[in-house]
Design a protein around this motif. Sequence first.
Motif: not given
Length: 824
Positions: A774-801, A803-804
Amino acid sequence: MGLQLGHAIVCSHWGAQSDKSLSQDGDVIIGGLFNLHYIPSAVDQSFTKMPHYEPCTGLDLESLKYTYAMPFAVEEINRNNTLLPGVKLGYRIHDSCSRYPWALQVALSLVGGDTHRCNFTASMSHGQPVSLLIGPDASTTSIMLTTILGPLSVPIISYLASCPCLSDRTKFPNFFRTIPSDIYQARAMARMAIRFHWTWIGAVVINNDYGQLAIQVFQEEVQGKGVCLDFIETVHRETIVNDARRAALTIQASTVRVILIFCWYTDVKELFMELAKRNVTDRQFLASEAWSTSDDLFQDRAISKVASGVVGVAIRSSAIPGYENYLRSLHPINRPDDVFLHEFWQKEFGGTESLEGVEHPFTDTSQLRVTYNVYLAVYAAAHALHRLLSCPDGDSSPRNSSTCSSPKHIKPIELLQHLNKVNVTTPQGEMFHFQGADIPAMYDLVNWQNTPKGPLKIVLIGRVEGLELHLNESAIQWSTGSNQVPISVCSESCPPGTRMANRKGEPVCCFDCIPCAAGEISKTTGSLHCEHCPLEFWSNVEQTSCIPRQLDFLAFNETLGITLTTAAVSGAAVTAAVFVVFLCYRQTPMVRANNSELSFLLLLSLKLCFLCSLVFIGRPSVWSCRFQQAAFGISFVLCVSCLLVKTLVVLAVFRSARPGSEALMKWFGAGHQRGSVCLFTGIQVIICAIWLSLSPPVPRRDLGFQGSKVTLECAMASVVGFSLVLGYIGLLACTCLLLAFLARKLPDNFNEAKLITFSMLIFCAVWVAFVPAYVSSPGKYVVVVEIFAILASSYGLLFCIFAPKCFIILLRPGKNTRKHLMAR
């Protein structure tokens, strides 16, 4: 006594000059000193090497023409009833034959009276000293005579001495001239070079004050204006043949196309002959007034190809009414004592022919240049005498008053004083006055053009008035034979979008063109530097102008925006599908065993997590910037709170199985679970409320990033607020991870603590990696990094808990029994 002694020394050492003079008696006598003859160029004219002379030979018609302007002007003044009324003006004209010692001898004899001359005939002995001297033509001779006659305050008015040094009134207080200083013609040539963008020039100059001072002034004028001299060839009169050959070879080898020449016309002729031998006909020459109107040059067909297109500064030409008729009326029969006219007649005709009705260069008055300067000098002398001899009471007859100066007793110093103040008016109405030694600078600009018959002709193309250059460019015929201005540069001008970079060890006119860096521009040709664009602008592709930087943000219609939107919507859809499955199978042991209420709340929070990422996409606004961080913070705290409570419940259930632990389950009933989730979430709500009320994120253009685009982003006005939101989420996540790790080995066929442990490991890993990204990303890619973190952690929680659980519910229904779940 001193004058007689000096005169005697001149006579005894150098001998007597030839007896060639022209005179007319009068009440007041003015002297004239002209060079009507020339000596061979090889003759050494130094004072120490001239005890004997060769005879004066080679009568010059042009010099003779302007010499007769003096008697013409005197006769015209004597006929004038308002200028010097009652006073007859006389003259004595002598030929110095281009010899410095003879010029000195003539001057001393004129000022001291004929009784001091060496061996004048009786017919020429008038005895009356002259009041003023007109001439000489050469600057060197003028400096010598002015210095010698300065203590006597005898005024000298030169018609052709143009050395800038003679303007110094402290050294030459008795000197005047009717030709401008060479400073002005050198400056005019410099301005022509600048005007036509000739940055690469050569020069050929005569080795005397005329050439050296002129090129010095030229260099001073072009300094700092991008004009360079590739070479300066110096020629000597005594070795002109060899010097002309050397200069021609230099011109031929040089890339220079424009050459400046400050030389006498005979020297230029030698140079042009050498260039013609080498067929060098593509050079553009700039001429000084010493040769720009020379008939001997432009009428010589042998050098016409070399000389074609010459542009030069010329002594201004002016008409003198009646002068042509005066010249045509001259005849030896009518002027038996005129030795100059007799010599001219013998040379040209050898008989008794008349000039009436004859076309002859001597009677051509279309280009009166030096002639007009002589004419002005005579009128300046007459007006000064008029002021001196005029009576204070206005009586027009100075002889009749005892208060008037006597024509027979004129003091040179008084005449000098009046000459400094006099306002001169010619019969043609021209008015001028001396500004120190000089008159207002005026020149003609001329061009040598081809004619159908063959010889070149002189065409007037403009004029110089002081420092002003008035030029009719369309009338110029250049050396190329057209009106296309010649190009003379060492390096072509750098086009817009580039800058000049000097080559090491070469003149400033030789350079390379370097493209401007990104974000810099140059708008004009030949820019020395590139300019930085303002912060909100960027350079165009050509680097020639600054254009507004494009607003850049993560939009829904770009590839990255579409990808992230699809991922978010898909996550929300999958979450909704799981929610439906759990809702349909809510009575089964798998759903009931895992705290169905918290599971539904967890699915709801995950869906919010997926959907809150959409708020980060699109053009930032005041409300979207505030809402996105609040939605993100609260949604994730709600999600992690559900997991934390579920972990606590798992631990409490297995702890309650021990003896004496029954009271522990009282704190983990359904109401307490909901309350705990609300408490944990409420704390985040309070943090977000305080942060957004005191220092909320605001839309801002990030100008720090260099590029053609400017990022429109939600700027964190308070880093502390954002850090608290993330820190609180991290605190809950770490607590949940720790507790789940402790409960991972508890006995049960389906221990949810293992799933929570794995999901929280993924969650924490994602958000730990998020911070540096987040700190090192330029321009609009700061937002991309934050969205990616939100989606990655959300998918991780959804599938790990979930899916079984969905796998057992939908694909292994036989295992969805209480017996199987309770088995160890």
